[in-house]
Write a protein that holds these residues in place. Structure first.
Motif, PDB file in Angstrom:
ATOM      1  N   ARG A 106      41.937  81.832 -24.589  1.00 35.70           N
ATOM      2  CA  ARG A 106      43.105  82.493 -24.010  1.00 35.70           C
ATOM      3  C   ARG A 106      43.439  83.725 -24.839  1.00 35.70           C
ATOM      4  O   ARG A 106      43.596  83.640 -26.054  1.00 35.70           O
ATOM      5  CB  ARG A 106      44.305  81.545 -23.996  1.00 35.70           C
ATOM      6  N   LYS A 108      45.330  86.349 -26.739  1.00 31.35           N
ATOM      7  CA  LYS A 108      46.629  86.355 -27.405  1.00 31.35           C
ATOM      8  C   LYS A 108      47.434  87.552 -26.925  1.00 31.35           C
ATOM      9  O   LYS A 108      46.902  88.632 -26.721  1.00 31.35           O
ATOM     10  CB  LYS A 108      46.462  86.430 -28.928  1.00 31.35           C
ATOM     11  N   GLY A 111      50.587  86.682 -21.236  1.00 32.20           N
ATOM     12  CA  GLY A 111      51.198  85.515 -20.619  1.00 32.20           C
ATOM     13  C   GLY A 111      52.147  84.794 -21.558  1.00 32.20           C
ATOM     14  O   GLY A 111      52.350  85.187 -22.707  1.00 32.20           O
ATOM     15  N   ARG A 112      52.740  83.755 -21.048  1.00 30.68           N
ATOM     16  CA  ARG A 112      53.692  82.976 -21.827  1.00 30.68           C
ATOM     17  C   ARG A 112      52.952  82.060 -22.790  1.00 30.68           C
ATOM     18  O   ARG A 112      51.853  81.629 -22.514  1.00 30.68           O
ATOM     19  CB  ARG A 112      54.550  82.135 -20.888  1.00 30.68           C
ATOM     20  N   PRO A 113      53.613  81.723 -23.913  1.00 33.57           N
ATOM     21  CA  PRO A 113      52.966  80.792 -24.837  1.00 33.57           C
ATOM     22  C   PRO A 113      52.899  79.392 -24.232  1.00 33.57           C
ATOM     23  O   PRO A 113      53.745  79.021 -23.419  1.00 33.57           O
ATOM     24  CB  PRO A 113      53.863  80.810 -26.069  1.00 33.57           C
ATOM     25  N   THR A 114      51.906  78.645 -24.648  1.00 34.91           N
ATOM     26  CA  THR A 114      51.798  77.259 -24.199  1.00 34.91           C
ATOM     27  C   THR A 114      52.893  76.446 -24.878  1.00 34.91           C
ATOM     28  O   THR A 114      53.559  76.922 -25.800  1.00 34.91           O
ATOM     29  CB  THR A 114      50.426  76.671 -24.575  1.00 34.91           C
ATOM     30  N   LYS A 115      53.088  75.208 -24.424  1.00 31.29           N
ATOM     31  CA  LYS A 115      54.104  74.347 -25.041  1.00 31.29           C
ATOM     32  C   LYS A 115      53.819  74.166 -26.536  1.00 31.29           C
ATOM     33  O   LYS A 115      54.729  74.213 -27.362  1.00 31.29           O
ATOM     34  CB  LYS A 115      54.146  72.985 -24.365  1.00 31.29           C
ATOM     35  N   GLU A 117      52.144  76.177 -28.570  1.00 32.12           N
ATOM     36  CA  GLU A 117      52.432  77.410 -29.286  1.00 32.12           C
ATOM     37  C   GLU A 117      53.937  77.610 -29.438  1.00 32.12           C
ATOM     38  O   GLU A 117      54.416  78.091 -30.468  1.00 32.12           O
ATOM     39  CB  GLU A 117      51.804  78.605 -28.567  1.00 32.12           C
ATOM     40  N   GLY A 118      54.695  77.227 -28.418  1.00 33.46           N
ATOM     41  CA  GLY A 118      56.153  77.329 -28.492  1.00 33.46           C
ATOM     42  C   GLY A 118      56.728  76.439 -29.577  1.00 33.46           C
ATOM     43  O   GLY A 118      57.626  76.855 -30.325  1.00 33.46           O
ATOM     44  N   LYS A 122      58.665  77.707 -32.908  1.00 35.00           N
ATOM     45  CA  LYS A 122      60.004  77.207 -33.231  1.00 35.00           C
ATOM     46  C   LYS A 122      60.017  76.618 -34.638  1.00 35.00           C
ATOM     47  O   LYS A 122      60.935  76.861 -35.421  1.00 35.00           O
ATOM     48  CB  LYS A 122      60.429  76.160 -32.207  1.00 35.00           C
TER      49      LYS A 122
END
Length: 147
Positions: A106, A108, A111-115, A117-118, A122
């Motif tokens: 994928r 970098k 698109g949105r980060p995966t769960k 990566e989120g 955090k």
């Protein structure tokens, strides 16, 4: 079971649930994604039992053998009476490789980060990572005056 001698290919693909709508089936033919014997066909092309239809849905080309003809949409349980999926295994291998590599490679920043990566982001910004004992409100001007 309704049987005829010839049926339009777009109607048959819609009736046998290869495409959700007849419009999508027609567009696929017009864009050259449907072929018989490696020759692209028009939506009005009539088909006969025994022919093999190739449908290209990138990255895979599916192959279906026509067992019977129909113009009426049917339930999914009746589809095996009208077509046989004769897609070669290597096409499914391509599909599986694309599915796997889609997660590994994928790009970098796109698109949105995966769960996962989120969660890592955090943990990085809110977790104990920054709790290293330094006071970030430290005023360097005060430090220089005391020197």
């Amino acid at each position: 079971m309704e049987k005829e001698n010839e049926v339009r290919i777009d109607k048959w693909m819609w009736a046998t649930r290869i495409f959700k709508t007849r419009t999508i089936a027609t567009e696929a033919c017009k864009k050259g994604r449907v072929s018989i014997g490696n020759v692209s066909v028009k939506p009005s092309r009539t088909i006969k039992a025994g022919e093999i239809i190739q449908v290209r849905k990138p990255p895979v080309t599916y192959s279906f053998k026509v067992l019977a003809l129909t113009e009426k949409r049917m339930g999914a349980k009746l589809v095996p009476e009208y077509l046989e999926n004769v897609t070669p295994q290597e096409q499914y291998d391509i599909l599986e490789m694309n599915r796997i590599s889609g997660f590994i490679n994928r790009s970098k920043g796109l698109g949105r980060p995966t769960k996962r990566e989120g969660r890592e982001l955090k943990k990085f910004t809110e977790g104990d990572f920054f709790d290293d004992g330094f006071d970030f409100d430290f005023d360097f001007d005060d430090y220089e005056e005391n020197d």
